[in-house]
Design a protein around this motif. Structure first.
Motif, PDB file in Angstrom:
ATOM      1  N   UNK A  77      -1.115  -5.789  13.688  1.00  0.00           N
ATOM      2  CA  UNK A  77      -1.892  -4.567  13.167  1.00  0.00           C
ATOM      3  C   UNK A  77      -0.109  -4.004  12.391  1.00  0.00           C
ATOM      4  N   UNK A  78      -0.704  -4.293  10.861  1.00  0.00           N
ATOM      5  CA  UNK A  78      -0.030  -2.897   9.717  1.00  0.00           C
ATOM      6  C   UNK A  78       0.345  -2.532  10.305  1.00  0.00           C
ATOM      7  N   UNK A  79       1.480  -1.564  10.700  1.00  0.00           N
ATOM      8  CA  UNK A  79       1.693   0.411   9.880  1.00  0.00           C
ATOM      9  C   UNK A  79       2.473   0.486   8.462  1.00  0.00           C
ATOM     10  N   UNK A  80       1.456   1.506   8.199  1.00  0.00           N
ATOM     11  CA  UNK A  80       2.189   1.761   6.476  1.00  0.00           C
ATOM     12  C   UNK A  80       3.078   3.081   6.653  1.00  0.00           C
ATOM     13  N   UNK A  81       3.900   2.876   6.508  1.00  0.00           N
ATOM     14  CA  UNK A  81       4.602   4.514   6.423  1.00  0.00           C
ATOM     15  C   UNK A  81       5.169   4.996   4.705  1.00  0.00           C
ATOM     16  N   UNK A  82       4.743   5.627   3.841  1.00  0.00           N
ATOM     17  CA  UNK A  82       4.854   5.920   2.652  1.00  0.00           C
ATOM     18  C   UNK A  82       6.391   6.579   2.854  1.00  0.00           C
ATOM     19  N   UNK A  83       7.386   5.809   2.026  1.00  0.00           N
ATOM     20  CA  UNK A  83       8.746   6.717   1.799  1.00  0.00           C
ATOM     21  C   UNK A  83       9.010   7.417   0.986  1.00  0.00           C
ATOM     22  N   UNK A  84       7.720   8.391   0.153  1.00  0.00           N
ATOM     23  CA  UNK A  84       7.990   9.054  -0.821  1.00  0.00           C
ATOM     24  C   UNK A  84       8.979   9.000  -1.822  1.00  0.00           C
ATOM     25  N   UNK A  85       9.134   8.131  -2.156  1.00  0.00           N
ATOM     26  CA  UNK A  85      10.839   7.621  -3.587  1.00  0.00           C
ATOM     27  C   UNK A  85      12.066   8.388  -3.281  1.00  0.00           C
ATOM     28  N   UNK A  86      11.650   8.685  -1.229  1.00  0.00           N
ATOM     29  CA  UNK A  86      12.957   9.614  -1.093  1.00  0.00           C
ATOM     30  C   UNK A  86      13.949   8.713   0.195  1.00  0.00           C
ATOM     31  N   UNK A  87      15.147   8.708  -0.377  1.00  0.00           N
ATOM     32  CA  UNK A  87      16.162   7.756   0.323  1.00  0.00           C
ATOM     33  C   UNK A  87      15.551   8.727   1.812  1.00  0.00           C
ATOM     34  N   UNK A  88      16.327   9.918   1.829  1.00  0.00           N
ATOM     35  CA  UNK A  88      15.989  10.922   2.953  1.00  0.00           C
ATOM     36  C   UNK A  88      14.592  10.654   4.086  1.00  0.00           C
TER      37      UNK A  88
END
Length: 390
Positions: A77-88
């Motif tokens: 089960x691969x859970x994707x989380x978009x980090x939105x080009x932002x280090x915070x």
């Protein structure tokens, strides 16, 4: 490569470390095998690397599941989380990821600064983080024993380009342009300069810029006023890669442009256009030019699932990241994170699309051949592979 977590990443990671240490106990070895995938999917030039990488990761997980899964039939089960080009955002995403019940490992990120924003949270939680594309060779030293690389390090690719430039292209005097805002690019320039000068070449001009820059006319002017330059080494990420090519060629600069894998993006073709995108050479991960075995199987499957050939080598790196973690889980006989991390460290011959991964004793960065790609006639063409001697 800078030996610290830079800027906002440091602040966010430090604020979240204590929270990660109070996570609930891991789930038992039943049900799905959970792997978190952290990528910049929707914002900035890095999405041109991260989106294909995530597609490759999804493809490998799907293929494993269709073949019966792992450990007697458990599905990935691969859970994707978009980090939105932002280090915070990346540090927050890492906190969310390590809180997933039964998480076995994390993968992702194609840039070292973003890997550094995520990986310390995984390290504190005792969970392996396998970067599919970040190439700073000292990442494991900076993060700890749960940090692993699928790609070669920047020292390897920069030395490969230096040797190719000096030995094959016959270049002797280069200008070096460096994006001074990225750990990846500052390290890449340093390693290239180190090896090129060892071989007998000279860096006759050094100039810097920032990732947000859109106007390179001042750098072009200084380059044109410097005598004896044979080529430009442009240490750039994908945000500025195409812009640099376009503005150099529009100014009438016909010198070869050399670069690292930050140029492995369709922006190098689409931004300058076919007429201007020429005599560009960059290093990338060596599945290009291989027409058999895992590389061809990957291409065929990718085309079938997404209706397009792999956009770049980062798609293959994402595919290999999931394959590497799955291999470690199989060898460990469990999805428990400590056992998975131990099995990853003991990897001695995982046959990936981008090459065989062997982690040396006490090391977590593989050494693999480097592909050289030449851009011309509206296409990216495989030239050769280089295993650097330096």
């Amino acid at each position: 490569m800078r030996n610290w977590i830079s800027g906002a990443a440091a602040i966010a990671a430090a604020a979240l470390l204590s929270a990660a240490s109070t996570l609930p106990a891991r789930a038992q070895d039943t049900g799905p095998i959970n792997i978190a995938a952290l990528y910049n999917l929707t914002s900035g030039g890095l999405s041109s690397l991260d989106a294909p990488s995530f597609n490759g990761a999804k493809l490998k997980a799907k293929m494993i599941n269709e073949a019966g899964g792992l450990l007697g039939g458990r599905m990935i089960e691969l859970t994707a989380i978009d980090t939105k080009n932002d280090t915070r955002e990346t540090a927050t995403a890492a906190q969310r990821a390590v809180a997933i019940p039964g998480l076995s490992a994390g993968i992702g990120q194609s840039d070292s600064t973003f890997a550094l924003a995520a990986a310390p949270l995984f390290q504190t939680a005792g969970i392996a983080f396998v970067t599919s594309g970040a190439t700073a060779p000292d990442l494991p030293e900076m993060v700890g024993d749960k940090m692993f690389l699928v790609p070669f390090g920047d020292d390897v690719q920069a030395h490969a380009m230096a040797e190719y430039a000096y030995g094959t292209l016959g270049l002797r005097n280069v200008a070096v342009w460096t994006d001074n805002a990225m750990d990846y690019t500052t390290g890449l320039s340093r390693y290239f300069t180190e090896r090129f000068t060892e071989l007998g070449g000279k860096v006759v001009l050094e100039d810097v810029y920032m990732t947000t820059d859109q106007d390179f006319s001042a750098l072009v002017s200084r380059l044109q006023s410097t005598e004896g330059v044979d080529a430009i080494f442009a240490s750039s990420g994908p945000d500025t890669a195409g812009i640099i090519v376009k503005q150099l060629r529009e100014a009438g600069v016909a010198l070869p442009i050399l670069a690292g894998d930050g140029f492995d993006t369709d922006l190098v073709l689409s931004v300058p256009g076919e007429a201007l995108a020429k005599d560009v050479y960059f290093t990338t991960h060596a599945y290009a030019g291989i027409e058999t075995g895992p590389a061809q199987e990957f291409r065929t499957a990718y085309q079938a699932d997404y209706g397009t050939p792999p956009e770049n080598a980062f798609a293959a790196l994402g595919y290999d990241a999931v394959g590497l973690v799955a291999d470690a889980i199989t060898r460990a006989g469990t999805s428990e994170p400590a056992a998975v991390a131990k099995a990853l460290a003991e990897t001695k011959g995982f046959e990936g699309v981008t090459g065989t991964i062997v982690y040396p004793e006490g090391g977590r960065v593989p050494t693999k051949p480097v592909a050289i790609i030449k851009v011309g006639e509206g296409k990216m063409n495989f030239e050769t592979t280089v295993t650097p001697k330096g």
